[in-house]
Design a protein around this motif. Structure first.
Motif, PDB file in Angstrom:
ATOM      1  N   ILE A   1       0.838  -1.216   0.000  1.00  0.00           N
ATOM      2  CA  ILE A   1       0.000   0.000   0.000  1.00  0.00           C
ATOM      3  C   ILE A   1       0.868   1.258   0.000  1.00  0.00           C
ATOM      4  O   ILE A   1       0.544   2.267  -0.636  1.00  0.00           O
ATOM      5  CB  ILE A   1      -0.999  -0.004   1.194  1.00  0.00           C
ATOM      6  CG1 ILE A   1      -2.023   1.148   1.038  1.00  0.00           C
ATOM      7  CG2 ILE A   1      -0.297   0.130   2.532  1.00  0.00           C
ATOM      8  CD1 ILE A   1      -3.128   1.133   2.066  1.00  0.00           C
ATOM      9  N   THR A   2       2.030   1.147   0.648  1.00  0.00           N
ATOM     10  CA  THR A   2       2.921   2.309   0.644  1.00  0.00           C
ATOM     11  C   THR A   2       3.491   2.525  -0.760  1.00  0.00           C
ATOM     12  O   THR A   2       3.628   3.646  -1.244  1.00  0.00           O
ATOM     13  CB  THR A   2       4.067   2.129   1.647  1.00  0.00           C
ATOM     14  OG1 THR A   2       3.510   1.767   2.905  1.00  0.00           O
ATOM     15  CG2 THR A   2       4.878   3.406   1.829  1.00  0.00           C
ATOM     16  N   GLU A   3       3.774   1.439  -1.424  1.00  0.00           N
ATOM     17  CA  GLU A   3       4.327   1.529  -2.772  1.00  0.00           C
ATOM     18  C   GLU A   3       3.299   2.000  -3.794  1.00  0.00           C
ATOM     19  O   GLU A   3       3.548   2.919  -4.575  1.00  0.00           O
ATOM     20  CB  GLU A   3       4.837   0.141  -3.194  1.00  0.00           C
ATOM     21  CG  GLU A   3       6.330   0.113  -3.408  1.00  0.00           C
ATOM     22  CD  GLU A   3       6.842  -1.309  -3.590  1.00  0.00           C
ATOM     23  OE1 GLU A   3       8.053  -1.486  -3.548  1.00  0.00           O
ATOM     24  OE2 GLU A   3       6.019  -2.240  -3.779  1.00  0.00           O
ATOM     25  N   LYS A   4       2.123   1.337  -3.734  1.00  0.00           N
ATOM     26  CA  LYS A   4       1.133   1.574  -4.790  1.00  0.00           C
ATOM     27  C   LYS A   4       0.056   2.564  -4.403  1.00  0.00           C
ATOM     28  O   LYS A   4      -0.764   2.951  -5.238  1.00  0.00           O
ATOM     29  CB  LYS A   4       0.471   0.245  -5.173  1.00  0.00           C
ATOM     30  CG  LYS A   4       1.456  -0.768  -5.742  1.00  0.00           C
ATOM     31  CD  LYS A   4       0.741  -2.042  -6.109  1.00  0.00           C
ATOM     32  CE  LYS A   4       1.699  -3.068  -6.708  1.00  0.00           C
ATOM     33  NZ  LYS A   4       1.076  -4.408  -6.750  1.00  0.00           N
ATOM     34  N   GLY A   5       0.020   2.950  -3.122  1.00  0.00           N
ATOM     35  CA  GLY A   5      -1.015   3.866  -2.668  1.00  0.00           C
ATOM     36  C   GLY A   5      -2.304   3.124  -2.382  1.00  0.00           C
ATOM     37  O   GLY A   5      -2.477   1.981  -2.798  1.00  0.00           O
ATOM     38  N   GLY A   6      -3.236   3.772  -1.680  1.00  0.00           N
ATOM     39  CA  GLY A   6      -4.510   3.154  -1.327  1.00  0.00           C
ATOM     40  C   GLY A   6      -5.259   2.686  -2.565  1.00  0.00           C
ATOM     41  O   GLY A   6      -5.819   1.584  -2.609  1.00  0.00           O
ATOM     42  N   GLU A   7      -5.215   3.482  -3.598  1.00  0.00           N
ATOM     43  CA  GLU A   7      -5.929   3.182  -4.837  1.00  0.00           C
ATOM     44  C   GLU A   7      -5.444   1.877  -5.441  1.00  0.00           C
ATOM     45  O   GLU A   7      -6.233   1.051  -5.905  1.00  0.00           O
ATOM     46  CB  GLU A   7      -5.678   4.326  -5.827  1.00  0.00           C
ATOM     47  CG  GLU A   7      -6.836   4.619  -6.722  1.00  0.00           C
ATOM     48  CD  GLU A   7      -6.550   5.792  -7.674  1.00  0.00           C
ATOM     49  OE1 GLU A   7      -7.390   6.132  -8.486  1.00  0.00           O
ATOM     50  OE2 GLU A   7      -5.430   6.365  -7.564  1.00  0.00           O
ATOM     51  N   GLY A   8      -4.124   1.716  -5.374  1.00  0.00           N
ATOM     52  CA  GLY A   8      -3.508   0.541  -5.981  1.00  0.00           C
ATOM     53  C   GLY A   8      -3.916  -0.768  -5.314  1.00  0.00           C
ATOM     54  O   GLY A   8      -3.797  -1.835  -5.924  1.00  0.00           O
ATOM     55  N   VAL A   9      -4.392  -0.693  -4.096  1.00  0.00           N
ATOM     56  CA  VAL A   9      -4.770  -1.933  -3.410  1.00  0.00           C
ATOM     57  C   VAL A   9      -6.240  -1.910  -3.004  1.00  0.00           C
ATOM     58  O   VAL A   9      -6.662  -2.642  -2.111  1.00  0.00           O
ATOM     59  CB  VAL A   9      -3.890  -2.169  -2.148  1.00  0.00           C
ATOM     60  CG1 VAL A   9      -2.428  -2.346  -2.526  1.00  0.00           C
ATOM     61  CG2 VAL A   9      -4.043  -1.012  -1.171  1.00  0.00           C
ATOM     62  N   GLY A  10      -7.009  -1.026  -3.672  1.00  0.00           N
ATOM     63  CA  GLY A  10      -8.443  -1.001  -3.413  1.00  0.00           C
ATOM     64  C   GLY A  10      -8.819  -0.344  -2.094  1.00  0.00           C
ATOM     65  O   GLY A  10      -9.881  -0.602  -1.532  1.00  0.00           O
ATOM     66  N   LYS A  11      -7.936   0.487  -1.610  1.00  0.00           N
ATOM     67  CA  LYS A  11      -8.244   1.206  -0.363  1.00  0.00           C
ATOM     68  C   LYS A  11      -8.404   2.701  -0.668  1.00  0.00           C
ATOM     69  O   LYS A  11      -8.366   3.108  -1.839  1.00  0.00           O
ATOM     70  CB  LYS A  11      -7.096   0.999   0.646  1.00  0.00           C
ATOM     71  CG  LYS A  11      -6.929  -0.446   1.083  1.00  0.00           C
ATOM     72  CD  LYS A  11      -7.857  -0.717   2.240  1.00  0.00           C
ATOM     73  CE  LYS A  11      -7.623  -2.123   2.805  1.00  0.00           C
ATOM     74  NZ  LYS A  11      -8.513  -2.408   3.925  1.00  0.00           N
ATOM     75  N   SER A  12      -8.526   3.472   0.380  1.00  0.00           N
ATOM     76  CA  SER A  12      -8.743   4.913   0.195  1.00  0.00           C
ATOM     77  C   SER A  12      -7.623   5.541  -0.639  1.00  0.00           C
ATOM     78  O   SER A  12      -6.438   5.304  -0.399  1.00  0.00           O
ATOM     79  CB  SER A  12      -8.793   5.617   1.555  1.00  0.00           C
ATOM     80  OG  SER A  12      -8.627   7.010   1.367  1.00  0.00           O
ATOM     81  N   GLU A  13      -8.032   6.337  -1.633  1.00  0.00           N
ATOM     82  CA  GLU A  13      -7.021   6.947  -2.515  1.00  0.00           C
ATOM     83  C   GLU A  13      -6.274   8.080  -1.829  1.00  0.00           C
ATOM     84  O   GLU A  13      -5.338   8.647  -2.380  1.00  0.00           O
ATOM     85  CB  GLU A  13      -7.676   7.467  -3.801  1.00  0.00           C
ATOM     86  CG  GLU A  13      -8.770   8.469  -3.523  1.00  0.00           C
ATOM     87  CD  GLU A  13      -9.435   8.979  -4.806  1.00  0.00           C
ATOM     88  OE1 GLU A  13     -10.325   9.825  -4.704  1.00  0.00           O
ATOM     89  OE2 GLU A  13      -9.035   8.524  -5.902  1.00  0.00           O
ATOM     90  N   ILE A  14      -6.719   8.411  -0.607  1.00  0.00           N
ATOM     91  CA  ILE A  14      -6.023   9.477   0.130  1.00  0.00           C
ATOM     92  C   ILE A  14      -4.612   9.017   0.506  1.00  0.00           C
ATOM     93  O   ILE A  14      -3.669   9.806   0.540  1.00  0.00           O
ATOM     94  CB  ILE A  14      -6.828   9.881   1.378  1.00  0.00           C
ATOM     95  CG1 ILE A  14      -8.154  10.499   0.914  1.00  0.00           C
ATOM     96  CG2 ILE A  14      -6.061  10.870   2.244  1.00  0.00           C
ATOM     97  CD1 ILE A  14      -9.135  10.730   2.027  1.00  0.00           C
TER      98      ILE A  14
END
Lengths: 234, 311
Positions: free
Chosen positions: B274-287
């Motif tokens: 999630i740190t690498e890909k961001g929330g969006e990248g793992v289906g989590k908050s895009e914030i």
């Protein structure tokens, strides 16, 4: 010759006096603020107070000082005292005007207190450093002559008006009076109604008031003794 | 890096000269006014109207110029230049500016009225001085003089504290360098230390934006965490109370990493991802932003170790 002077030289309006008091107070305040602010600043102790004093003393107060000073000066420049300050040039006129025995027009107006304030200026209203543009130039021309100590400025040569005296200032005061319009064998009304022709060469009214009421001032040649009026307490 | 657009304000020598000229002009004008309105002669009147009025306009204009530059100096960050030998400020002056040296050298001098003046320290490029200003309008404790031609950045207290309050990122950076700085200062000035010096470390750090870090998993992770602004959302202690959150359009629900159960069920792999890909990248908050480009895999591993250590 009786030289007792009844009309004080300083006849500026009380308005002008007020202006000069305010300007003087402001000037003193500016001096005190700037000098003490300067000193305080050097001691490096109360720099905030010093800054405020300097700011007031260097910006706001001087601007008001300038405005009041200019106002007072312009008002004062109308006074007999001011005309008289160019002593050698203007003295004969002032002296004659203030001479109660003189019969010149200026003297009659002055000694009878027909014109209580600034008589020179009232009859020469379009004269003055701050008059209309043309009058301003004349004012500077006089200053220039005076600075160069030209013969007229030194009172050696007769001063001549640059242009023939127009009736304007006289009518300013007189044209409204019924007694004036009805006297002078009808000439006054004709002059007031602009019914008289102007001189082709000079443009002056053929019938200048001075034709019948002159002279306004004595000619230099007629002044036997130089009359130096003392400065009256004003 | 682009040079920041800073206003270049006149140095003290120029300021002093301009102010002196202004004072002389105004004094002259005041005297002319006094004389003119009281004497009423053609000469004084002309002098007043021509010389006096011009002097007022010029003098007041110059004073306003000085006032404006003084105002700018205390309100913002500006570039200042001092010639060699010029005094930047004197012991006992009231100060509210911190200076960071861009080029040149200064010396700090303790002035002793009865004895010899003592040079406390010399400072050069990248170093700062005037830190006491950050405390309050406290008087300067030493005189600082330019040894060589000096270019410096003068930063107002208001500016600095605003920056400091609103940029946790900077604050964190600063705090990490602070300890280091503090020790240095203590060495240099004997045992004295002050809040001012601590904060001054901050100025320097903020402007130099460089912080050295030792290796070590969680410890290295901590400084990376702080340096890259994770704290803006996750908070200084990972409690999920970063200052940015209330400013977002929708406030996300954040985990409190200091709670031992908070990360239950989350694998390290997920946290790295999630740190690498961001929330969006793992289906989590895009914030939650993606840091894959900014941080290497190893660095992220360090950060995750740090996060785990918070429990």
């Amino acid at each position: 010759m009786d030289l007792s002077i009844e009309v004080p030289l300083h006849t500026g309006s009380s308005f002008a006096d007020l202006g000069s008091y305010v300007a003087s107070i402001l000037a003193v305040a500016v001096l005190v603020l700037v000098l003490s602010g300067w000193l305080l600043e050097r001691t490096r102790r109360v720099s905030a107070t010093a800054s405020i004093m300097l700011f007031l003393g260097l910006t706001i107060l001087p601007i008001f000082m300038m405005l009041f000073g200019a106002f007072a000066s312009v008002e004062q420049a109308k006074s007999v005292e001011f005309c008289h300050s160019c002593h050698t040039a203007m003295n004969p006129y002032v002296a004659d005007m203030l001479d109660r025995d003189s019969t010149t027009l200026a003297a009659v107006h002055s000694s009878e207190r027909y014109i209580p304030r600034d008589p020179c200026y009232k009859c020469h209203a379009n004269y003055g450093v701050w008059g209309e543009a043309e009058a301003k130039f004349r004012g500077f021309a006089h200053l220039y002559h005076w600075l160069l100590a030209s013969p007229t400025a030194l009172g050696i040569e007769q001063i001549e008006t640059y242009e023939p005296y127009a009736n304007g200032p006289c009518l300013e005061c007189h044209s409204g009076a019924k007694s004036f319009l009805e006297s002078g064998q009808g000439v006054h009304r004709m002059i007031a109604d602009n019914l008289l022709e102007l001189d082709d060469d000079t443009g002056a009214p053929v019938t200048s008031c001075l034709v019948c009421h002159g002279p306004a001032h004595p000619k230099l040649a007629d002044i036997e003794v130089e009359i130096v009026p003392e400065r009256a307490e004003g | 890096m682009n040079k920041p657009d800073l206003i270049r304000l006149p140095g003290p020598r120029l300021r002093g000269r301009v102010l002196l000229l202004s004072k002389l002009l105004i004094l002259l004008a005041a005297v002319l006014t006094l004389v003119s309105v009281n004497l009423c002669t053609a000469l004084t009147l002309s002098l007043f109207l021509i010389v006096g009025q011009a002097a007022v306009i010029a003098g007041a204009g110059l004073a306003l110029f000085v006032a404006a530059t003084d105002f700018l100096r205390t309100r913002g960050t500006s570039e200042v230049h001092f010639n060699a030998g010029e005094t930047v400020f004197r012991q006992g002056d009231v100060g509210d500016l911190v200076y960071v040296i861009v080029s040149g050298e200064v010396e700090a001098i303790r002035e002793d009225p009865d004895g010899e003046d003592k040079v406390l320290a010399t400072m050069g490029e990248g170093e700062y001085f005037g830190e006491m200003a950050l405390l309050s309008d406290a008087p300067r404790t030493a005189t600082v003089r330019a040894r060589t031609d000096l270019d410096a950045i003068a930063m107002a207290r208001a500016d600095f504290t605003t920056l400091y309050a609103y940029l946790p990122n900077l604050r964190v950076n600063v705090e990490s360098v602070m300890t280091e700085r503090k020790a240095q200062n203590r060495e240099r000035l004997g045992s004295k230390s002050s809040f001012g010096m601590l904060l001054a470390g901050a100025t320097a750090a903020a402007l130099m934006a460089s912080a050295a870090h030792a290796a070590g998993d969680a410890a290295a992770g901590e400084s990376l965490y702080k340096k890259h602004g994770c704290a803006q959302c996750h908070g200084m202690e990972g409690k999920g109370d970063g200052y940015l959150l209330p400013m977002l359009k929708e406030t996300p629900t954040m985990r409190d990493w200091s709670d031992p159960e908070a990360l239950d069920g989350l694998t390290d792999e997920f946290m790295i991802e999630i740190t690498e890909k961001g929330g969006e990248g793992v289906g989590k908050s895009e914030i939650m932003l993606k840091y894959g480009k900014k941080l290497s895999r190893d660095e992220i591993v360090d950060i995750v170790a740090y996060i785990r250590s918070l429990q």
